[in-house]
Design an enzyme around this catalytic site. Structure first.
Site, PDB file in Angstrom:
ATOM      1  N   ASP A 179      43.460  45.415  23.831  1.00 54.89           N
ATOM      2  CA  ASP A 179      42.196  44.256  24.296  1.00 54.89           C
ATOM      3  C   ASP A 179      42.962  43.187  23.417  1.00 54.89           C
ATOM      4  O   ASP A 179      42.486  43.160  22.010  1.00 54.89           O
ATOM      5  CB  ASP A 179      41.090  44.668  24.073  1.00 54.89           C
ATOM      6  CG  ASP A 179      39.859  43.868  24.340  1.00 54.89           C
ATOM      7  OD1 ASP A 179      40.201  42.652  24.356  1.00 54.89           O
ATOM      8  OD2 ASP A 179      38.769  44.296  24.682  1.00 54.89           O
ATOM      9  N   ARG A 231      37.853  40.890  49.137  1.00 57.50           N
ATOM     10  CA  ARG A 231      37.698  41.936  48.085  1.00 57.50           C
ATOM     11  C   ARG A 231      38.978  42.808  47.750  1.00 57.50           C
ATOM     12  O   ARG A 231      39.182  43.409  46.860  1.00 57.50           O
ATOM     13  CB  ARG A 231      36.485  42.781  48.478  1.00 57.50           C
ATOM     14  CG  ARG A 231      36.196  44.134  47.495  1.00 57.50           C
ATOM     15  CD  ARG A 231      35.213  44.764  47.922  1.00 57.50           C
ATOM     16  NE  ARG A 231      34.904  45.381  49.288  1.00 57.50           N
ATOM     17  CZ  ARG A 231      35.625  46.322  49.765  1.00 57.50           C
ATOM     18  NH1 ARG A 231      36.704  46.933  49.117  1.00 57.50           N
ATOM     19  NH2 ARG A 231      35.716  46.678  51.068  1.00 57.50           N
ATOM     20  N   LYS A 246      35.464  34.603  27.445  1.00 58.92           N
ATOM     21  CA  LYS A 246      35.780  34.221  26.105  1.00 58.92           C
ATOM     22  C   LYS A 246      36.685  33.141  26.068  1.00 58.92           C
ATOM     23  O   LYS A 246      36.325  32.245  26.631  1.00 58.92           O
ATOM     24  CB  LYS A 246      36.011  35.315  25.055  1.00 58.92           C
ATOM     25  CG  LYS A 246      35.283  36.757  25.405  1.00 58.92           C
ATOM     26  CD  LYS A 246      33.726  36.495  25.010  1.00 58.92           C
ATOM     27  CE  LYS A 246      32.799  37.701  25.449  1.00 58.92           C
ATOM     28  NZ  LYS A 246      33.428  39.054  25.072  1.00 58.92           N
ATOM     29  N   TYR A 264      35.081  46.926  20.986  1.00 52.87           N
ATOM     30  CA  TYR A 264      33.774  46.250  21.418  1.00 52.87           C
ATOM     31  C   TYR A 264      32.657  47.149  21.956  1.00 52.87           C
ATOM     32  O   TYR A 264      33.011  48.318  22.463  1.00 52.87           O
ATOM     33  CB  TYR A 264      34.336  45.592  22.604  1.00 52.87           C
ATOM     34  CG  TYR A 264      33.466  44.642  23.388  1.00 52.87           C
ATOM     35  CD1 TYR A 264      32.675  43.583  22.926  1.00 52.87           C
ATOM     36  CD2 TYR A 264      32.885  45.037  24.570  1.00 52.87           C
ATOM     37  CE1 TYR A 264      31.899  42.714  23.464  1.00 52.87           C
ATOM     38  CE2 TYR A 264      31.886  44.412  25.341  1.00 52.87           C
ATOM     39  CZ  TYR A 264      31.337  43.317  24.640  1.00 52.87           C
ATOM     40  OH  TYR A 264      30.297  42.725  25.432  1.00 52.87           O
TER      41      TYR A 264
HETATM   42  C1  LIG Z   1      33.257  40.346  25.426  1.00 52.62           C
HETATM   43  C2  LIG Z   1      34.134  41.273  25.368  1.00 52.62           C
HETATM   44  C3  LIG Z   1      34.542  42.202  26.351  1.00 52.62           C
HETATM   45  C4  LIG Z   1      33.910  42.361  27.453  1.00 52.62           C
HETATM   46  O1  LIG Z   1      33.824  41.537  28.430  1.00 52.62           O
HETATM   47  P1  LIG Z   1      32.921  40.926  29.529  1.00 52.62           P
HETATM   48  O2  LIG Z   1      33.564  39.801  30.076  1.00 52.62           O
HETATM   49  O3  LIG Z   1      31.511  40.703  28.781  1.00 52.62           O
HETATM   50  O4  LIG Z   1      32.636  42.046  30.423  1.00 52.62           O
HETATM   51  C5  LIG Z   1      35.727  43.062  26.011  1.00 52.62           C
HETATM   52  N1  LIG Z   1      36.280  43.172  24.934  1.00 52.62           N
HETATM   53  C6  LIG Z   1      36.152  42.299  23.841  1.00 52.62           C
HETATM   54  C7  LIG Z   1      36.799  42.231  22.538  1.00 52.62           C
HETATM   55  C8  LIG Z   1      35.264  41.363  24.243  1.00 52.62           C
HETATM   56  O5  LIG Z   1      34.854  40.546  23.105  1.00 52.62           O
END
Ligand SMILES: *Cc1c(COP(=O)(O)O)cnc(C)c1O
Length: 390
Positions: A183, A59, A208, A111
């Site tokens: 992001d 962890r 993703k 998001y």
């Molecule tokens: C899906 C997504 C997130 C969050 O990610 P998780 O893996 O679902 O926690 C953050 N930013 C963007 C642009 C996303 O598409």
């Protein structure tokens, strides 16, 4: 192991290894362990008191499978360091709680989960959070009134694919003593490297494109060793680490990220061009189309235009829902970045909680459908859209 810096991202990620395997396997075994045995107390104390590097407890972020993944993730964004997390939101929350405590200024569309985190949690903790529309960028400098704030944004943004100028924003932020976090989930590290454009912190939902098969949840932060260090402490104490098993699965996915991304780019371009010709589509949002608002900027800061696009169906919400319901190859599902194509209607899912007026202000029309273009044959995706639009 040192690697020539001039190798391309595909070569580097395929040969990403931290240790030679004793049996000659090209890839590392999965270290499914939470703890590590020491020869004696003195050796254990050497690690606890940081005289030698060593694994102690998973962890804490010390696990060979996770650390090998992090080496690969850092390389993909040409960053000094990377931290892997149990989800994109884990990476984003640890980063905001570490580097956003002097205030956060958000630019453009975010998001939904990030918005919830900022509005429901960061603000409740007393953090000064401000939101600027993309069109209000001129106000950024005045919002960075005290040093040490964090500027946070996404480009391309969800679901209108709006493009923000990373270098221009980083220049303003740095002049005001602020850090910049981007992001980069929608672009993927193969199409855009924000650190090379001046960003300090890059975040990914590895759920993703990095994972790429809709079968794992993970997140990543890429940054300098100095900026990563305090985030790692939050990750440790909030318990946000991913499992070694998931880390190994993600490492496997990363080996095909460059080739997957190229095909996502190619398929999305073909779908975007076909939709631009369709009489029932009033607008196509895709950074690769010369007709798109942010095309010139995207050409400057991206090396590929990605697999995400949105279309505006004539006839509004019900017409768009009817098209989504008739699609057969595209699956009606949220999320993105997998090998399978997905369709979702932002007004019914990610942006359902906004008023119609607010949606329109963000360029989200009633008839908008968001497509995550997968790796099927492009002609089948286009045929599916044509039959659904009949
Ligand atoms: C899906 C997504 C997130 C969050 O990610 P998780 O893996 O679902 O926690 C953050 N930013 C963007 C642009 C996303 O598409």
């Amino acid at each position: 192991m040192t690697k020539p810096d001039n190798q391309g991202p595909a070569t580097r990620i395929i040969h990403n290894r931290r240790h030679e395997d004793a049996f000659g396997s090209p890839y590392s075994p999965v270290y499914n362990t939470t703890t590590y045995r020491f020869e004696n107390t003195a050796a254990l104390l050497d690690v606890i008191e940081k005289r030698t590097e060593g694994n102690l407890y998973t962890r804490w972020g010390t696990n060979p499978s996770i650390n090998e993944l992090e080496q690969g993730l850092a390389g993909l964004e040409q960053a000094e360091a990377a931290l892997a997390f149990a989800s994109g939101m884990a990476a984003i929350s640890a980063t905001l709680l570490t580097h956003g405590r002097n205030g956060i200024v958000c630019v453009g569309d975010l998001y939904g989960g990030t918005q919830e985190l900022l509005k429901n949690h960061c603000m409740a903790l007393g953090i000064d959070v401000q939101f600027l529309f993309r069109e209000e960028l001129a106000q950024l400098e005045s919002r960075l009134d005290v040093p040490g704030k964090l500027v946070y944004f996404e480009t391309p943004a969800n679901p209108n694919l709006a493009i923000l100028d990373i270098r221009a924003i980083a220049d303003i932020a740095h002049r005001c003593g602020a850090l910049v976090a981007v992001d980069n989930t929608f672009a993927s590290p193969i199409n855009q490297n924000p650190i090379n454009l001046g960003a300090d912190l890059v975040l990914h939902s590895a759920t993703k494109y990095l994972g790429g098969h809709s079968d794992l949840t993970a997140g990543a932060l890429m940054t300098t060793a100095e900026l990563a260090k305090p985030v790692a402490a939050w990750r440790k104490n909030l318990g946000q680490l991913l499992s070694p098993e998931t880390a190994a699965l993600l490492s496997r996915s990363l080996r095909t990220l460059p080739v997957r991304t190229r095909q996502h780019n190619e398929n999305a371009m073909a779908v975007a061009e076909a939709m631009e010709q369709h009489p029932k589509i009033t607008k196509v949002f895709y950074p690769g189309l010369p007709s798109f608002d942010g095309h010139e900027l995207a050409k400057q800061q991206m090396t590929g235009f990605g697999g995400m696009l949105s279309i505006e169906v004539e006839g509004g919400q019900q017409a768009a829902a009817a098209v989504a319901d008739k699609l057969r190859v595209f699956l009606l599902a949220t999320s993105l970045g997998g090998v399978e194509s997905l369709v979702s209607q932002p007004s019914a899912t990610s942006h359902h909680s906004l008023s119609r007026e607010e949606r329109l202000k963000r360029g989200i029309g009633d008839g908008m459908l968001r497509l995550s273009v997968g790796l099927e044959d492009a002609q089948d995706l286009i045929a599916d859209l044509h039959q659904a639009l009949k």
